[in-house]
Design an enzyme around this catalytic site. Structure first.
Site, short mmCIF file in Angstrom:
data_model
loop_
_atom_site.label_atom_id
_atom_site.label_comp_id
_atom_site.label_asym_id
_atom_site.label_seq_id
_atom_site.Cartn_x
_atom_site.Cartn_y
_atom_site.Cartn_z
N LYS A 111 13.44 0.56 -3.12
CA LYS A 111 13.23 -0.41 -1.78
C LYS A 111 14.38 -0.05 -0.79
O LYS A 111 14.02 0.04 0.58
CB LYS A 111 13.45 -1.92 -2.35
N LYS A 193 1.79 1.82 -9.69
CA LYS A 193 1.54 0.02 -10.04
C LYS A 193 0.54 -0.48 -8.77
O LYS A 193 0.88 -0.18 -7.51
CB LYS A 193 2.76 -0.27 -10.00
N LYS A 196 0.80 -5.61 -3.73
CA LYS A 196 0.35 -6.16 -2.42
C LYS A 196 0.86 -5.48 -1.37
O LYS A 196 0.33 -5.74 -0.35
CB LYS A 196 0.76 -7.80 -2.57
#
Ligand code: TYM
Length: 329
Positions: A111, A193, A196
């Site tokens: 991130k 993966k 969303k």
């Protein structure tokens, strides 16, 4: 009875990955355990959120959990920011977590590359807040997908370290990771993966997608050139679709191979799309109904927070006492 805790971020509509990897297990565990589930809005703000959208998505996420079958009569379901003990315990635990171990968290590393312009301190201490969520309820089992495993190990390490230093304070939690569907893959890049936050909306199925959209996304799923429906090394796309199909229909992988013997991928993908759309239909309908009844939602999350706060307070007071804080009024 064992205590179960898990959380989910309200950063968009949940995906089929969230559902298969986590929520469906949360629903099943309710029958046998004391379950506590939280919409973790405080975790969500570690990346920039539009306030109005966050508020709407938090309510919608709460409604979605109920629509998926979490029963507020059986389980405690609440919104994280409503129980201040999470932030309070997080501070105390942060003083037993090491800079080095937090630096090794792969989600933080990923991130901080993705949001390079805003590597805020919350993003770094995210796993400490997660440890607080879990340890606050003397949790025994944490049902999550495989991507949360490292965070859970950190929560265990913190619990063990704190107990060692100050005497027994926290239960040491175990992960509960499903055998099937612990990592649902992207439909477009099946080595990645399903997420969303993927820019390509075809890569994930949102659990509120219409039946048509779900079928279309499954039909355009990336597979291989073999045209053989079987679970095998290197067939990431097919393995993923088989896993999804197996979970939503209850059929075993062998049964699925038998069912599509001699048939093409077109037939298989259509069947997967139809089965997923049908499985999620009551979720879509339930969500729509619940979103029209804001008063009921408010009643549920208020009660959930009151009950959660009651349990949380016990652990927080115990922790403060062990740390040597003077008892307040
Ligand atoms: P979050 O919101 O990213 O995801 C919620 C749950 O869904 C699982 N999951 C998946 N499982 C299988 N396949 C996928 N493609 C997939 N994508 C997501 C996640 O593993 C997770 O179980 N840090 C957590 C939220 C959290 C939490 C907690 C969890 C905060 N405090 C305490 C457990 C206990 C998170 O970001 O999950």
């Amino acid at each position: 009875k064992k205590i179960i805790f898990s959380g989910i971020q309200p950063t968009g509509v949940f995906t089929l990955g969230n559902y298969i990897g986590a929520i469906r297990n949360w629903v099943n565990l309710q029958e046998e355990y004391n379950c506590i589930y939280s919409v973790v809005d405080m975790h969500a703000i570690t990346v920039r959120q539009d306030p109005a959208t966050l508020r709407q998505q938090t309510l919608s996420s709460y409604a979605l959990l109920l629509a998926c079958g979490i029963d507020p009569q059986k389980s405690l379901v609440f919104i994280q920011s409503h129980v201040p003990a999470h932030a309070q315990l997080s501070w105390a635990l942060g003083c037993s977590a090491q800079f080095g171990e937090l630096s090794r968290m792969t989600q933080f590393k990923d991130k901080s590359l993705k949001h390079a312009d805003d590597v805020n301190v919350g993003l770094f201490t995210y796993p400490v807040l997660m440890a607080a969520d879990i340890l606050l309820y003397q949790t025994n089992l944490v049902p999550v997908g495989i991507d949360q495993k490292q965070h859970l190990e950190l929560a265990r390490d913190i619990a063990i370290r704190f107990n060692g230093r100050y005497g027994n304070t926290f239960a040491v939690p175990e992960p509960y990771i499903p055998k099937m569907g612990a990592k649902v893959m992207s439909l477009q890049e099946p080595t990645k993966k399903m997420s969303k936050s993927d820019e390509n909306a075809k890569a994930f199925i949102s659990i509120l997608d219409s039946a048509d959209t779900i079928i279309k996304k499954c039909k355009s799923a990336v597979t291989d050139s073999e045209a053989r429906v079987c679970y095998a090394e290197g067939k990431d796309g097919i393995n993923n679709l088989m896993t999804i199909y197996s979970v939503v229909t209850g059929k075993s992988l062998e049964e699925i191979t038998g069912e599509f013997d001699g048939k093409g991928y077109g037939d298989f993908k259509l069947a997967v799309g139809e089965a997923v759309a049908e499985h999620l239909r009551p979720v879509r309908e339930g969500h729509e109904r619940l979103m029209k009844d804001k008063a009921y939602l408010e009643q549920c999350y208020t009660e959930g927070a009151e009950k959660a706060a009651h349990f949380a307070k016990r652990t927080l007071e115990k922790t403060y006492q062990k740390l040597g804080f003077v008892k307040g009024v």
